[in-house]
Motif scaffolding. Structure first.
Motif, PDB file in Angstrom:
ATOM      1  N   GLY A 182      39.237  39.427   9.400  1.00  0.00           N
ATOM      2  CA  GLY A 182      38.768  40.804   9.525  1.00  0.00           C
ATOM      3  C   GLY A 182      39.339  41.469  10.766  1.00  0.00           C
ATOM      4  N   PHE A 183      39.371  40.718  11.862  1.00  0.00           N
ATOM      5  CA  PHE A 183      39.964  41.215  13.101  1.00  0.00           C
ATOM      6  C   PHE A 183      41.459  41.476  12.915  1.00  0.00           C
ATOM      7  CE2 PHE A 183      42.291  40.101  17.016  1.00  0.00           C
ATOM      8  CZ  PHE A 183      41.845  41.127  17.848  1.00  0.00           C
ATOM      9  N   LEU A 184      42.154  40.536  12.268  1.00  0.00           N
ATOM     10  CA  LEU A 184      43.586  40.721  12.020  1.00  0.00           C
ATOM     11  C   LEU A 184      43.834  41.933  11.118  1.00  0.00           C
ATOM     12  CD1 LEU A 184      44.871  37.061  11.524  1.00  0.00           C
ATOM     13  CD2 LEU A 184      45.057  38.512  13.551  1.00  0.00           C
ATOM     14  N   PHE A 185      42.953  42.150  10.118  1.00  0.00           N
ATOM     15  CA  PHE A 185      43.060  43.319   9.251  1.00  0.00           C
ATOM     16  C   PHE A 185      42.963  44.592  10.088  1.00  0.00           C
ATOM     17  CE2 PHE A 185      41.649  46.706   6.556  1.00  0.00           C
ATOM     18  CZ  PHE A 185      42.186  46.463   5.300  1.00  0.00           C
ATOM     19  N   ALA A 186      41.968  44.636  10.990  1.00  0.00           N
ATOM     20  CA  ALA A 186      41.765  45.827  11.821  1.00  0.00           C
ATOM     21  C   ALA A 186      42.951  46.072  12.741  1.00  0.00           C
ATOM     22  CB  ALA A 186      40.474  45.683  12.635  1.00  0.00           C
ATOM     23  N   VAL A 187      43.476  45.011  13.361  1.00  0.00           N
ATOM     24  CA  VAL A 187      44.620  45.158  14.266  1.00  0.00           C
ATOM     25  C   VAL A 187      45.846  45.640  13.487  1.00  0.00           C
ATOM     26  CG1 VAL A 187      46.253  43.872  15.723  1.00  0.00           C
ATOM     27  CG2 VAL A 187      43.789  43.506  15.978  1.00  0.00           C
ATOM     28  N   ALA A 188      46.096  45.020  12.321  1.00  0.00           N
ATOM     29  CA  ALA A 188      47.241  45.428  11.497  1.00  0.00           C
ATOM     30  C   ALA A 188      47.085  46.870  11.032  1.00  0.00           C
ATOM     31  CB  ALA A 188      47.381  44.497  10.294  1.00  0.00           C
ATOM     32  N   PHE A 189      45.857  47.270  10.721  1.00  0.00           N
ATOM     33  CA  PHE A 189      45.604  48.633  10.263  1.00  0.00           C
ATOM     34  C   PHE A 189      45.877  49.641  11.380  1.00  0.00           C
ATOM     35  CE2 PHE A 189      42.699  52.219   9.468  1.00  0.00           C
ATOM     36  CZ  PHE A 189      43.268  52.674   8.282  1.00  0.00           C
ATOM     37  N   LEU A 190      45.390  49.346  12.587  1.00  0.00           N
ATOM     38  CA  LEU A 190      45.633  50.246  13.722  1.00  0.00           C
ATOM     39  C   LEU A 190      47.126  50.336  14.034  1.00  0.00           C
ATOM     40  CD1 LEU A 190      42.643  49.297  16.049  1.00  0.00           C
ATOM     41  CD2 LEU A 190      42.916  51.381  14.677  1.00  0.00           C
ATOM     42  N   ALA A 191      47.821  49.212  13.966  1.00  0.00           N
ATOM     43  CA  ALA A 191      49.273  49.215  14.207  1.00  0.00           C
ATOM     44  C   ALA A 191      49.991  50.033  13.129  1.00  0.00           C
ATOM     45  CB  ALA A 191      49.810  47.789  14.243  1.00  0.00           C
ATOM     46  N   ALA A 192      49.555  49.883  11.874  1.00  0.00           N
ATOM     47  CA  ALA A 192      50.175  50.636  10.777  1.00  0.00           C
ATOM     48  C   ALA A 192      49.902  52.127  10.919  1.00  0.00           C
ATOM     49  CB  ALA A 192      49.661  50.115   9.430  1.00  0.00           C
ATOM     50  N   ALA A 244      49.510  53.789  13.776  1.00  0.00           N
ATOM     51  CA  ALA A 244      50.395  54.287  14.839  1.00  0.00           C
ATOM     52  C   ALA A 244      51.840  54.371  14.352  1.00  0.00           C
ATOM     53  CB  ALA A 244      50.291  53.379  16.059  1.00  0.00           C
ATOM     54  N   ARG A 245      52.315  53.311  13.705  1.00  0.00           N
ATOM     55  CA  ARG A 245      53.696  53.295  13.215  1.00  0.00           C
ATOM     56  C   ARG A 245      53.903  54.385  12.161  1.00  0.00           C
ATOM     57  NH1 ARG A 245      53.834  48.334  12.122  1.00  0.00           N
ATOM     58  NH2 ARG A 245      53.210  48.503   9.934  1.00  0.00           N
ATOM     59  N   GLY A 246      52.934  54.528  11.246  1.00  0.00           N
ATOM     60  CA  GLY A 246      53.043  55.550  10.201  1.00  0.00           C
ATOM     61  C   GLY A 246      53.046  56.950  10.773  1.00  0.00           C
ATOM     62  N   ALA A 247      52.192  57.206  11.764  1.00  0.00           N
ATOM     63  CA  ALA A 247      52.137  58.527  12.381  1.00  0.00           C
ATOM     64  C   ALA A 247      53.456  58.853  13.074  1.00  0.00           C
ATOM     65  CB  ALA A 247      50.974  58.594  13.370  1.00  0.00           C
ATOM     66  N   LEU A 248      54.025  57.892  13.801  1.00  0.00           N
ATOM     67  CA  LEU A 248      55.307  58.124  14.480  1.00  0.00           C
ATOM     68  C   LEU A 248      56.435  58.336  13.470  1.00  0.00           C
ATOM     69  CD1 LEU A 248      55.027  55.514  17.373  1.00  0.00           C
ATOM     70  CD2 LEU A 248      54.872  58.017  17.557  1.00  0.00           C
ATOM     71  N   THR A 249      56.423  57.552  12.395  1.00  0.00           N
ATOM     72  CA  THR A 249      57.463  57.677  11.370  1.00  0.00           C
ATOM     73  C   THR A 249      57.405  59.034  10.694  1.00  0.00           C
ATOM     74  OG1 THR A 249      57.413  55.293  10.977  1.00  0.00           O
ATOM     75  CG2 THR A 249      58.388  56.649   9.253  1.00  0.00           C
ATOM     76  N   VAL A 250      56.198  59.467  10.300  1.00  0.00           N
ATOM     77  CA  VAL A 250      56.046  60.759   9.640  1.00  0.00           C
ATOM     78  C   VAL A 250      56.408  61.892  10.598  1.00  0.00           C
ATOM     79  CG1 VAL A 250      54.363  62.345   8.610  1.00  0.00           C
ATOM     80  CG2 VAL A 250      54.378  59.947   7.943  1.00  0.00           C
ATOM     81  N   ALA A 251      56.013  61.762  11.866  1.00  0.00           N
ATOM     82  CA  ALA A 251      56.376  62.784  12.856  1.00  0.00           C
ATOM     83  C   ALA A 251      57.892  62.895  12.986  1.00  0.00           C
ATOM     84  CB  ALA A 251      55.741  62.450  14.206  1.00  0.00           C
ATOM     85  N   ALA A 310      42.252  47.775  -0.686  1.00  0.00           N
ATOM     86  CA  ALA A 310      43.708  47.954  -0.692  1.00  0.00           C
ATOM     87  C   ALA A 310      44.070  49.429  -0.851  1.00  0.00           C
ATOM     88  CB  ALA A 310      44.335  47.120  -1.803  1.00  0.00           C
ATOM     89  N   ALA A 311      43.367  50.137  -1.744  1.00  0.00           N
ATOM     90  CA  ALA A 311      43.663  51.555  -1.974  1.00  0.00           C
ATOM     91  C   ALA A 311      43.363  52.394  -0.741  1.00  0.00           C
ATOM     92  CB  ALA A 311      42.863  52.060  -3.176  1.00  0.00           C
ATOM     93  N   VAL A 312      42.226  52.133  -0.099  1.00  0.00           N
ATOM     94  CA  VAL A 312      41.853  52.909   1.086  1.00  0.00           C
ATOM     95  C   VAL A 312      42.835  52.647   2.229  1.00  0.00           C
ATOM     96  CG1 VAL A 312      40.093  53.162   2.878  1.00  0.00           C
ATOM     97  CG2 VAL A 312      39.420  53.138   0.475  1.00  0.00           C
ATOM     98  N   ALA A 313      43.182  51.399   2.455  1.00  0.00           N
ATOM     99  CA  ALA A 313      44.129  51.085   3.535  1.00  0.00           C
ATOM    100  C   ALA A 313      45.472  51.758   3.287  1.00  0.00           C
ATOM    101  CB  ALA A 313      44.296  49.572   3.657  1.00  0.00           C
ATOM    102  N   ASN A 314      45.959  51.695   2.045  1.00  0.00           N
ATOM    103  CA  ASN A 314      47.246  52.317   1.730  1.00  0.00           C
ATOM    104  C   ASN A 314      47.189  53.833   1.853  1.00  0.00           C
ATOM    105  OD1 ASN A 314      49.366  50.326   0.855  1.00  0.00           O
ATOM    106  ND2 ASN A 314      47.654  49.617  -0.385  1.00  0.00           N
ATOM    107  N   SER A 315      46.054  54.435   1.517  1.00  0.00           N
ATOM    108  CA  SER A 315      45.937  55.899   1.588  1.00  0.00           C
ATOM    109  C   SER A 315      45.786  56.409   3.009  1.00  0.00           C
ATOM    110  CB  SER A 315      44.743  56.375   0.751  1.00  0.00           C
ATOM    111  OG  SER A 315      45.033  56.268  -0.614  1.00  0.00           O
ATOM    112  N   LEU A 316      45.137  55.634   3.870  1.00  0.00           N
ATOM    113  CA  LEU A 316      44.891  56.104   5.230  1.00  0.00           C
ATOM    114  C   LEU A 316      46.099  55.967   6.144  1.00  0.00           C
ATOM    115  CD1 LEU A 316      41.225  54.922   5.881  1.00  0.00           C
ATOM    116  CD2 LEU A 316      42.045  57.219   5.358  1.00  0.00           C
TER     117      LEU A 316
END
Length: 197
Positions: free
Chosen positions: A69-79, A81-88, A117-123
């Motif tokens: 669960g912790f790894l999921f949260a860390v990976a989600f936060l990293a994704a 940040a990476r997604g926001a920078l990529t889209v920007a 899975a759907a929520v993580a991919n959408s967010l």
């Protein structure tokens, strides 16, 4: 009333508590405020939603792995940040970034895992679930930054990785074994069985 009614009510309360809390957190995220007022109005909305719009109880595995669960949260936060920078970057870079609808078959036949899975991919910025085929366990994502077949396959693997992370964090032991065995997606298993479930 049967003698075990209070016990079943308590069991139902504890099984639904995570969903109730998630509704409150979701309400606060929607308003962008983590205040006492936002929490109180979130509780009121969650009570209203769970009593007026009653849905069938989701089957919980009863298993929560805090480490995954912790790894999921860390990976989600990293994704995020990476997604926001990529889209920007894609908004200011010259040319069209390329878009595609990516078909993502899932491997686990479970509503809660599919929702995670759907929520993580959408967010994560840059991808959005546009359709979920519950019967065949397939998500369809609109993704930006896709210019080749390799990009499509990479995005599919990223989306399936969110399913795997959700299974490792909250999936049943059978689902964990299924993911670790590298089983084919549900839709392929249905086809192999002749289309019947």
């Amino acid at each position: 009333m049967s003698p075990d009614t209070p016990r079943s009510i308590r069991r139902q309360f504890w099984s639904q508590l995570p969903f109730f809390l998630w509704l409150v957190v979701l309400w606060m995220l929607l308003w962008g405020q983590f205040t006492v007022l936002a929490a109180l109005t979130g509780i009121v909305i969650a009570v209203f939603v769970t009593t007026v719009f009653r849905l069938p109880t989701a089957d919980l595995s009863g298993r929560v792995n805090l480490w995954y669960g912790f790894l999921f949260a860390v990976a989600f936060l990293a994704a995020l940040a990476r997604g926001a920078l990529t889209v920007a970057w894609q908004t200011v870079a010259p040319g069209h970034p390329g878009t595609a609808i990516v078909r993502v078959p899932l491997r686990v036949d479970d509503d809660l895992i599919m929702t995670h899975a759907a929520v993580a991919n959408s967010l994560v910025p840059g991808s959005l679930v546009v359709e979920a085929d519950r019967e065949n366990r397939v998500l369809y994502l609109h993704v930006i930054g896709v210019t080749s077949a390799e990009d499509v396959e990479r995005q599919r693997r990223i989306a399936q990785r969110w399913e795997e992370r959700a299974v490792l964090a909250v999936g049943s032991r059978a689902h964990v074994a299924l993911i670790r065995s590298d089983a084919p997606p549900v839709v392929d298993r249905i086809a192999a069985e002749g289309g019947g479930r």
